[in-house]
Design an enzyme around this catalytic site. Structure first.
Site, mmCIF file in Angstrom:
data_model
loop_
_atom_site.group_PDB
_atom_site.id
_atom_site.type_symbol
_atom_site.label_atom_id
_atom_site.label_comp_id
_atom_site.label_asym_id
_atom_site.label_seq_id
_atom_site.Cartn_x
_atom_site.Cartn_y
_atom_site.Cartn_z
ATOM 1 N N ASP A 77 0.817 -1.210 0.000
ATOM 2 C CA ASP A 77 0.000 0.000 0.000
ATOM 3 C C ASP A 77 0.853 1.262 0.000
ATOM 4 O O ASP A 77 0.467 2.286 -0.572
ATOM 5 C CB ASP A 77 -0.924 0.009 1.223
ATOM 6 C CG ASP A 77 -2.174 -0.836 0.996
ATOM 7 O OD1 ASP A 77 -2.414 -1.248 -0.151
ATOM 8 O OD2 ASP A 77 -2.901 -1.090 1.972
ATOM 9 N N ARG A 82 2.411 6.147 -2.967
ATOM 10 C CA ARG A 82 3.413 6.947 -3.698
ATOM 11 C C ARG A 82 2.994 7.102 -5.155
ATOM 12 O O ARG A 82 3.106 8.184 -5.755
ATOM 13 C CB ARG A 82 4.784 6.264 -3.608
ATOM 14 C CG ARG A 82 5.862 6.935 -4.449
ATOM 15 C CD ARG A 82 7.222 6.314 -4.181
ATOM 16 N NE ARG A 82 7.318 4.937 -4.598
ATOM 17 C CZ ARG A 82 7.774 4.550 -5.798
ATOM 18 N NH1 ARG A 82 8.142 5.447 -6.698
ATOM 19 N NH2 ARG A 82 7.863 3.281 -6.097
ATOM 20 N N ARG A 166 3.850 14.085 26.249
ATOM 21 C CA ARG A 166 2.720 14.935 26.600
ATOM 22 C C ARG A 166 1.540 14.691 25.663
ATOM 23 O O ARG A 166 1.713 14.266 24.517
ATOM 24 C CB ARG A 166 3.128 16.411 26.526
ATOM 25 C CG ARG A 166 4.241 16.802 27.465
ATOM 26 C CD ARG A 166 4.583 18.272 27.292
ATOM 27 N NE ARG A 166 3.411 19.132 27.572
ATOM 28 C CZ ARG A 166 3.394 20.438 27.332
ATOM 29 N NH1 ARG A 166 4.454 21.038 26.792
ATOM 30 N NH2 ARG A 166 2.317 21.151 27.615
ATOM 31 N N ALA A 197 -7.404 1.520 7.043
ATOM 32 C CA ALA A 197 -5.969 1.730 7.279
ATOM 33 C C ALA A 197 -5.767 2.260 8.697
ATOM 34 O O ALA A 197 -6.124 1.604 9.665
ATOM 35 C CB ALA A 197 -5.419 2.681 6.215
ATOM 36 N N HIS A 198 -5.196 3.459 8.851
ATOM 37 C CA HIS A 198 -4.883 4.011 10.165
ATOM 38 C C HIS A 198 -6.143 4.197 11.003
ATOM 39 O O HIS A 198 -6.148 3.930 12.218
ATOM 40 C CB HIS A 198 -4.152 5.346 9.993
ATOM 41 C CG HIS A 198 -3.454 5.816 11.224
ATOM 42 N ND1 HIS A 198 -2.595 6.888 11.227
ATOM 43 C CD2 HIS A 198 -3.487 5.380 12.500
ATOM 44 C CE1 HIS A 198 -2.130 7.078 12.449
ATOM 45 N NE2 HIS A 198 -2.660 6.180 13.235
ATOM 46 N N ALA A 199 -7.227 4.651 10.387
ATOM 47 C CA ALA A 199 -8.470 4.863 11.126
ATOM 48 C C ALA A 199 -8.985 3.561 11.731
ATOM 49 O O ALA A 199 -9.511 3.535 12.852
ATOM 50 C CB ALA A 199 -9.529 5.473 10.207
ATOM 51 N N PHE A 200 -8.826 2.466 11.025
ATOM 52 C CA PHE A 200 -9.262 1.162 11.513
ATOM 53 C C PHE A 200 -8.457 0.747 12.740
ATOM 54 O O PHE A 200 -9.013 0.283 13.743
ATOM 55 C CB PHE A 200 -9.104 0.133 10.388
ATOM 56 C CG PHE A 200 -9.459 -1.281 10.778
ATOM 57 C CD1 PHE A 200 -10.783 -1.685 10.825
ATOM 58 C CD2 PHE A 200 -8.470 -2.198 11.087
ATOM 59 C CE1 PHE A 200 -11.106 -2.985 11.181
ATOM 60 C CE2 PHE A 200 -8.785 -3.493 11.441
ATOM 61 C CZ PHE A 200 -10.108 -3.892 11.485
ATOM 62 N N SER A 201 -7.149 0.934 12.684
ATOM 63 C CA SER A 201 -6.300 0.548 13.815
ATOM 64 C C SER A 201 -6.543 1.432 15.034
ATOM 65 O O SER A 201 -6.250 1.032 16.164
ATOM 66 C CB SER A 201 -4.819 0.605 13.416
ATOM 67 O OG SER A 201 -4.425 1.923 13.102
#
Length: 308
Positions: A77, A82, A166, A197-201
């Protein structure tokens, strides 16, 4: 003799599997009369590894996809994201062959490479459009007259804390109205394509690609109201880094980075320019989820069949 058709071939040249696949794809496309382009840097990488592709049309990235019928991508992916940077301005469709792990954006697997090339030669594919995001960053806030830094995303724009010690304090705005503030590790703003993708994790929902929406998923938020949100495709989502907090950083598709000082404002809207993906299979998205994640479906009986 060439057919007048051309394909841009992009490969993760650091992987031996991609090098071998590039050789096979180049050979079969050339034999079918198609002109094969590759980025000049990737041609040099292949030559350095002892792989020589001839004939080949080396090109620079800026105009590499202009006039091509298809951009064929060999890798995971990350390689396809890219490639999207190159293909999107030209409106060229992307066809990914997965050489990575899950490869959710890819349409084919390495073992299907021969059949995939045949589909390209025979134009046996359809093209679908995926919504993308416009991202504007006002590092001095919204009203000081400083021009924004602009970027875009196919999967997601992710605001993260720059100091791991922080929390990042921020406030969320939807359509010009404040909704909530959080102390958190970050926030993911994703498209339906990026929902897996990132949202799922980060705990966000899986959204079917034909649903036009924008996801907002807080990451490790310290707040009562910190659930993932799904807003309409015409909404404007804004995130403001509070003045008294630690600086942050914005990543678009994990590739394009913008530093965010305290007080910065990020505005995210649906973009006018989509990314076009070539599809070989007419299987529903449900089947793709099951295959990519190895979901258990044993015992499924399907719709009842009623006799007359």
């Amino acid at each position: 003799m060439t057919s007048g058709r051309s394909v841009l071939l992009l490969a993760h040249t650091g992987r031996p599997a991609a090098v071998r696949s590039a050789q096979l794809v180049h050979e079969r496309l050339s034999r079918a009369g198609l002109t094969v382009r590759m980025l000049k840097s990737e041609v040099e990488d292949l030559a350095a590894s002892g792989c020589e592709l001839s004939p080949i049309e080396p090109v620079e990235a800026a105009q590499a996809a202009e006039g091509v019928e298809l951009v064929m991508v060999l890798g995971g992916d990350g390689t396809l994201l890219r490639a999207a940077e190159i293909a999107r301005p030209a409106g060229a469709p992307l066809l990914g062959v997965n050489l990575g792990h899950v490869g959710f954006l890819a349409e084919a697997e390495r073992e299907d490479l021969g059949a995939t090339v045949n589909s390209v030669v025979n134009r046996d594919y359809v093209v679908e459009e995926r919504m993308t995001l416009d991202v504007a960053v006002f590092n001095g806030g919204r009203g000081d007259g400083t021009p924004p830094v602009r970027s875009w995303a196919l999967n997601e724009a992710t605001l993260e804390k720059a100091d791991t010690r922080r929390m990042l304090e921020m406030v969320l705005e939807v359509d010009g109205r404040p909704l909530s503030s959080w102390g958190c590790d970050g926030v993911v703003c994703a498209t339906p394509t990026g929902s897996t993708a990132h949202a799922f994790s980060a705990g966000g929902p899986v959204v079917w690609p034909d649903v036009e929406a924008l996801l907002v998923v807080p990451i490790s938020a310290h707040a009562l109201f910190a659930r993932p949100l799904v807003v309409g495709p015409e909404a404007t989502v804004a995130l403001e880094v509070l003045p008294e907090t630690t600086p942050g950083v914005l990543w678009c598709d994990g590739r394009r980075m913008v530093e965010l000082p305290a007080g910065a404002r990020i505005e995210i809207t649906r973009a006018d320019t989509p990314v076009r993906l070539a599809r070989l299979h007419r299987a529903p998205f449900t089947d793709r989820l099951v295959a990519k994640f190895g979901l258990p479906v044993t015992g499924w009986r399907g719709r009842a069949k009623h006799g007359r």
